[in-house]
Design a protein around this motif. Structure first.
Motif, PDB file in Angstrom:
ATOM      1  N   LEU A 115       0.838  -1.206   0.000  1.00 42.09           N
ATOM      2  CA  LEU A 115       0.000   0.000   0.000  1.00 42.09           C
ATOM      3  C   LEU A 115       0.876   1.262   0.000  1.00 42.09           C
ATOM      4  O   LEU A 115       0.634   2.197  -0.773  1.00 42.09           O
ATOM      5  CB  LEU A 115      -0.916  -0.016   1.230  1.00 42.09           C
ATOM      6  N   ILE A 118       2.352   1.884  -3.390  1.00 38.38           N
ATOM      7  CA  ILE A 118       1.413   2.488  -4.357  1.00 38.38           C
ATOM      8  C   ILE A 118       1.337   3.995  -4.115  1.00 38.38           C
ATOM      9  O   ILE A 118       1.418   4.794  -5.051  1.00 38.38           O
ATOM     10  CB  ILE A 118       0.013   1.848  -4.247  1.00 38.38           C
ATOM     11  N   PHE A 119       1.201   4.401  -2.827  1.00 37.67           N
ATOM     12  CA  PHE A 119       1.106   5.843  -2.500  1.00 37.67           C
ATOM     13  C   PHE A 119       2.343   6.597  -2.997  1.00 37.67           C
ATOM     14  O   PHE A 119       2.236   7.602  -3.699  1.00 37.67           O
ATOM     15  CB  PHE A 119       0.987   6.025  -0.977  1.00 37.67           C
ATOM     16  N   THR A 122       2.969   6.694  -6.840  1.00 33.85           N
ATOM     17  CA  THR A 122       2.059   7.619  -7.527  1.00 33.85           C
ATOM     18  C   THR A 122       2.588   9.048  -7.433  1.00 33.85           C
ATOM     19  O   THR A 122       2.582   9.790  -8.426  1.00 33.85           O
ATOM     20  CB  THR A 122       0.653   7.528  -6.906  1.00 33.85           C
ATOM     21  N   LEU A 190      -1.796  -6.751  -4.291  1.00 41.16           N
ATOM     22  CA  LEU A 190      -2.829  -6.555  -3.258  1.00 41.16           C
ATOM     23  C   LEU A 190      -4.096  -7.310  -3.636  1.00 41.16           C
ATOM     24  O   LEU A 190      -4.690  -8.011  -2.826  1.00 41.16           O
ATOM     25  CB  LEU A 190      -3.154  -5.069  -3.132  1.00 41.16           C
ATOM     26  N   ILE A 194      -6.584 -11.078  -2.118  1.00 46.83           N
ATOM     27  CA  ILE A 194      -8.006 -11.163  -1.731  1.00 46.83           C
ATOM     28  C   ILE A 194      -8.642 -12.411  -2.318  1.00 46.83           C
ATOM     29  O   ILE A 194      -9.409 -13.093  -1.674  1.00 46.83           O
ATOM     30  CB  ILE A 194      -8.759  -9.901  -2.221  1.00 46.83           C
TER      31      ILE A 194
ATOM     32  N   ILE B 118      -7.682   1.668 -10.362  1.00 44.01           N
ATOM     33  CA  ILE B 118      -6.290   2.069 -10.082  1.00 44.01           C
ATOM     34  C   ILE B 118      -5.508   2.144 -11.398  1.00 44.01           C
ATOM     35  O   ILE B 118      -4.793   3.115 -11.658  1.00 44.01           O
ATOM     36  CB  ILE B 118      -5.615   1.092  -9.098  1.00 44.01           C
ATOM     37  N   THR B 122      -4.279   5.804 -12.968  1.00 41.92           N
ATOM     38  CA  THR B 122      -2.840   6.061 -13.079  1.00 41.92           C
ATOM     39  C   THR B 122      -2.498   6.571 -14.478  1.00 41.92           C
ATOM     40  O   THR B 122      -1.724   7.530 -14.634  1.00 41.92           O
ATOM     41  CB  THR B 122      -2.054   4.775 -12.770  1.00 41.92           C
ATOM     42  N   ILE B 180      -4.874  11.688  -7.787  1.00 41.00           N
ATOM     43  CA  ILE B 180      -4.015  11.021  -6.795  1.00 41.00           C
ATOM     44  C   ILE B 180      -4.870  10.536  -5.626  1.00 41.00           C
ATOM     45  O   ILE B 180      -4.700   9.414  -5.129  1.00 41.00           O
ATOM     46  CB  ILE B 180      -2.902  11.989  -6.324  1.00 41.00           C
ATOM     47  N   ILE B 183      -6.682   7.357  -6.642  1.00 43.50           N
ATOM     48  CA  ILE B 183      -5.810   6.169  -6.629  1.00 43.50           C
ATOM     49  C   ILE B 183      -5.607   5.705  -5.187  1.00 43.50           C
ATOM     50  O   ILE B 183      -5.671   4.504  -4.883  1.00 43.50           O
ATOM     51  CB  ILE B 183      -4.461   6.489  -7.310  1.00 43.50           C
ATOM     52  N   MET B 184      -5.390   6.676  -4.274  1.00 44.05           N
ATOM     53  CA  MET B 184      -5.169   6.305  -2.873  1.00 44.05           C
ATOM     54  C   MET B 184      -6.426   5.693  -2.259  1.00 44.05           C
ATOM     55  O   MET B 184      -6.351   4.721  -1.509  1.00 44.05           O
ATOM     56  CB  MET B 184      -4.748   7.542  -2.077  1.00 44.05           C
ATOM     57  N   SER B 187      -6.821   2.073  -3.687  1.00 47.89           N
ATOM     58  CA  SER B 187      -5.839   1.120  -3.164  1.00 47.89           C
ATOM     59  C   SER B 187      -6.078   0.873  -1.678  1.00 47.89           C
ATOM     60  O   SER B 187      -5.912  -0.255  -1.198  1.00 47.89           O
ATOM     61  CB  SER B 187      -4.419   1.613  -3.431  1.00 47.89           C
ATOM     62  N   HIS B 188      -6.515   1.914  -0.944  1.00 52.75           N
ATOM     63  CA  HIS B 188      -6.793   1.707   0.469  1.00 52.75           C
ATOM     64  C   HIS B 188      -8.023   0.821   0.663  1.00 52.75           C
ATOM     65  O   HIS B 188      -8.067   0.013   1.601  1.00 52.75           O
ATOM     66  CB  HIS B 188      -6.971   3.043   1.197  1.00 52.75           C
ATOM     67  N   LEU B 190      -8.878  -1.608  -1.389  1.00 56.11           N
ATOM     68  CA  LEU B 190      -8.378  -2.963  -1.634  1.00 56.11           C
ATOM     69  C   LEU B 190      -7.688  -3.490  -0.389  1.00 56.11           C
ATOM     70  O   LEU B 190      -7.907  -4.628   0.032  1.00 56.11           O
ATOM     71  CB  LEU B 190      -7.369  -2.956  -2.794  1.00 56.11           C
ATOM     72  N   TYR B 191      -6.842  -2.633   0.209  1.00 55.26           N
ATOM     73  CA  TYR B 191      -6.069  -3.027   1.390  1.00 55.26           C
ATOM     74  C   TYR B 191      -6.986  -3.383   2.553  1.00 55.26           C
ATOM     75  O   TYR B 191      -6.762  -4.366   3.259  1.00 55.26           O
ATOM     76  CB  TYR B 191      -5.135  -1.882   1.762  1.00 55.26           C
TER      77      TYR B 191
END
Lengths: 195, 195
Positions: A115, A118-119, A122, A190, A194, B118, B122, B180, B183-184, B187-188, B190-191
């Protein structure tokens, strides 16, 4: 008469769980390879840009004499930003490659590391692509000029300088593609955790 | 004598699993809000840029006469690319907002949708940031000029044109920040499905 019911075999281990679709170590291995390539491309882009200085005999309009005049990247704010941004990306590639190597060795907190990658990737992508765009726009004006604003082209005189610019821009484009691939790799890793 | 070992209570249900940290519907709600903002910023950036035309009485050096001369975005390839890139981002914001709305309604394949978001965000981020960088570099030369290459500044004459450019660039910077954040967020989300 002995019992025919078989006793449970205590020494037999349960069947192993099915392997995950993408092993974490494998994902970090590709990650490290891409980050080493990232280091190489950013370093080449910076070196090619800072060694682009060229001196030519040029007519100075104010003085009406011909004298040696330098062309170097420090004369354009866009090219200075380009060198600064690619240097930051180069430093980041070293730090993140070490972090990726540690994550592969320690084998814990893999998902949190992905994670964070990715941050950070980017943000570095945005910095590198903005630098490539601005340097590319200035280089294009230098190559073609602009008749509407009266900006004359300089690449007919400073050919080696412009060739260095073009090379550096091409390599920084490869840097941007590597960063996009890194973001896609991390987010896919990631996702595969899952399923 | 009866056995004192308590029998397992068959009617008692197992304790409910802890709720996920971020609900999928909530994540897609923020996603849709950000994408609507993305649509607004890209549309404003394009409109401000295409309405930047300004006509001023200017001395034409070749003819040595003063005549009305236009300044418009089509005179610079960097600004044309800016309009094209922001238009693509505007179209993408509509399509992706609809996709996000569908994902919230259907309540299936959430993780795959997040992964695709994502990937696409991007790519659009790279296009928008490159356009902002190139238009910014050309606008900076127009504002300050460059004494080394002999490129004269034009913003002292075409003030409204340059003000439109500055506004459009500021809004496109907001577009980049929104992408941005998207995207965050993806991804968060997903996490948070893994924890």
């Amino acid at each position: 008469m002995e019992s025919t019911v078989p006793e449970p075999e205590k020494g037999v281990a349960p069947p192993p769980p099915p392997p995950p679709p993408t092993s974490p170590a494998g994902c970090f291995l590709y990650d490290i390879i891409l980050r080493v390539l990232l280091f190489a491309t950013t370093l080449v882009a910076v070196l090619v840009m800072v060694t682009s200085k060229q001196t030519e005999m040029t007519l100075v309009p104010q003085l009406q004499i011909t004298m040696p005049v330098d062309a170097k990247f420090t004369q354009s704010p866009a090219l200075v930003y380009f060198v600064a941004a690619l240097s930051v990306a180069c430093l980041y590639s070293i730090i993140s490659a070490l972090a990726s190597f540690l994550a592969m060795s320690i084998r814990s907190h893999h998902t949190k590391t992905l994670l964070h990658f990715i941050f950070m990737d980017t943000l570095i992508l945005a910095i590198v692509v903005a630098a490539t765009g601005s340097a590319g726009a200035v280089a294009y004006v230098g190559l073609k000029g602009n008749s509407h604003t009266g900006w004359t082209k300089i690449c007919n005189v400073y050919d080696t300088f412009c060739r260095h610019l073009a090379g550096s821009l091409a390599v920084s484009l490869a840097t941007a593609i590597l960063l996009i691939m890194l973001i896609m790799l991390s987010s896919h890793s990631l996702y595969s955790k899952i399923r």
